[in-house]
Design an enzyme around this catalytic site. Structure first.
Site, mmCIF file in Angstrom:
data_model
loop_
_atom_site.group_PDB
_atom_site.id
_atom_site.type_symbol
_atom_site.label_atom_id
_atom_site.label_comp_id
_atom_site.label_asym_id
_atom_site.label_seq_id
_atom_site.Cartn_x
_atom_site.Cartn_y
_atom_site.Cartn_z
ATOM 1 N N LYS A 188 0.559 -1.437 0.327
ATOM 2 C CA LYS A 188 0.455 0.214 0.003
ATOM 3 C C LYS A 188 0.871 1.495 -0.065
ATOM 4 C CE LYS A 188 -4.167 -1.620 2.056
ATOM 5 N NZ LYS A 188 -5.358 -1.100 2.916
ATOM 6 N N ASP A 224 -10.473 3.226 1.379
ATOM 7 C CA ASP A 224 -11.051 2.950 2.916
ATOM 8 C C ASP A 224 -11.720 4.151 3.993
ATOM 9 O OD1 ASP A 224 -9.598 0.221 3.119
ATOM 10 O OD2 ASP A 224 -7.794 1.036 3.286
#
Ligand code: ATR
Length: 275
Positions: free
Chosen positions: A70, A106
Site C-alpha cells: 500500500k 478505505d
C-alpha cells in the site's frame, strides 16, 4: 459471439490468498452481468515494479492493493488524489493510457459503513479512535472530512498516535493508553481500529462506563462480527456498527472506477463474505 473487450482487474499482495476482494468483485461482476474478470496476483516486494508494468501491458483496467504494497504503490503512481495523499497509502489503482491513478477507498468505506447504521449527526460530537495504524489514519481522515469537531486518539505506543496528529492538528488530542476508559466521556462515536478483539487476539480491555448511551460504537474488526467491545456496548444500549461494512463499502468505488457501475450493498454479499 461478441467482440466486446473483457475488462480486467485484480488484487495484488504478498500473500494475497487471504484477500476477500475476489469474492466481493466477482459477486458484483456476476450480479451486474459484466464482461469482466477479477483475479489475484501474488507479487513479492522486489518484483513490484516489473509486475505492475505487466499489468499495464496486459491492458488491466486497474487493481486493488493489499499488504505489503500500500505504501510502495503510492510511490509508483503517476497521479494521486487527495485521499491517497492524506492517507499516504493507496489501496485502489485505475490504469488509464498506461498511467497509474491511485486513490484510497478505505476512507469512503469507513464513512459509508457508519452512515448505514447512524445518521450524519454522529459526526457532530467528539469522536474517539483506539489505535494508530493505517486503519486509524483512514478513519481519522474520514472523521475530518465529515466535520468532526474533536478527535481523541489513544494507542498503546503513544509515538504512533502522535504521528497522526498532523492530519488535523487543531482537532486531534492524544490521550494516554492508561486513560482510554476516561477518554470516552462525552463521545458521540467510538471506533476501535486495533486488532484487539479479533479471533485469536485478546479483547480490548476498556470500561464503557463514561461513554454516553447515545454514542455509537464501531469496530473495524469483523472476525468475529460481534467483538467483545461491541457486545459490551450493545448490552448497555449503545448503537453498534460492525466492521464488515467497511470492507464491503471500500470495494464499491474501486469497482466503479474499473467497471463503470457503482454496486449496491446487499445482505447476500455480506453473508457470503462472512461464511
Ligand atoms: P492496521 O494498518 O491494519 O491498522 P497496524 O499498523 O498493525 O494495522 O496497527 C495495529 C494497531 O493495533 C496498532 O494501533 C497497535 O498498537 P501499537 O501501535 O502499540 O502496536 C494495535 N495493537 C495490536 N495489538 C495490540 C495489543 N496487544 N495491545 C494494544 N494495542 C494493540
Amino acid at each position: 459471439m461478441t467482440d466486446k473487450k473483457i475488462i480486467k482487474a485484480a488484487v495484488i499482495g504478498h500473500p494475497v490468498s487471504h484477500s476477500k476482494s475476489p469474492l466481493i468483485h466477482n459477486y458484483w461482476i456476476e450480479k451486474y452481468g459484466l464482461n469482466a474478470t477479477y483475479g489475484t496476483r501474488d507479487i513479492a516486494p522486489e518484483n513490484l515494479q516489473p509486475e505492475i508494468k505487466k499489468l499495464i501491458e496486459e491492458d488491466f483496467a486497474g487493481f486493488n492493493v493489499t499488504i505489503p504494497h500500500k505504501e510502495s504503490i503510492f510511490e509508483l503512481c503517476d497521479v494521486l488524489d487527495e485521499r491517497a495523499k492524506k492517507a499516504a497509502a493507496v489501496n485502489t489503482v485505475q490504469i488509464k493510457d498506461g498511467k497509474l491513478y491511485g486513490t484510497n477507498t478505505d476512507i469512503f468505506g469507513f464513512t459509508h459503513n457508519i452512515l448505514q447504521k447512524a445518521d450524519e449527526n454522529i459526526f457532530s460530537g467528539p469522536c474517539g479512535i483506539i489505535g494508530a495504524g493505517g486503519a486509524a489514519r483512514a478513519a481519522i481522515i474520514a472523521l475530518v472530512e465529515q466535520g468532526a469537531p474533536e478527535i481523541r486518539i489513544t494507542n498503546r505506543t503513544k509515538e504512533r498516535a502522535e504521528n497522526l496528529k498532523n492530519v488535523a492538528p487543531d482537532k486531534i488530542e492524544i490521550i494516554d493508553w492508561e486513560k482510554r476508559s476516561e477518554m470516552l466521556d462525552g463521545l458521540s462515536l467510538l471506533v476501535n481500529t486495533t486488532s484487539l478483539g479479533m479471533k485469536g487476539q485478546p479483547p480490548l480491555d476498556i470500561s464503557l462506563n463514561a461513554l454516553p448511551k447515545t454514542a455509537a460504537v464501531c469496530d473495524i474488526v469483523y472476525a468475529p462480527l460481534y467483538t467483545p467491545l461491541l457486545r459490551q456496548a450493545e448490552e448497555r444500549g449503545n448503537t453498534v456498527i460492525t466492521g464488515i461494512g467497511m470492507l464491503l463499502h471500500q470495494a464499491r468505488p474501486a469497482f466503479e472506477s474499473w467497471f463503470g457501475v457503482l454496486p449496491d450493498m446487499d445482505g447476500a454479499l455480506q453473508n457470503l463474505v462472512l461464511a
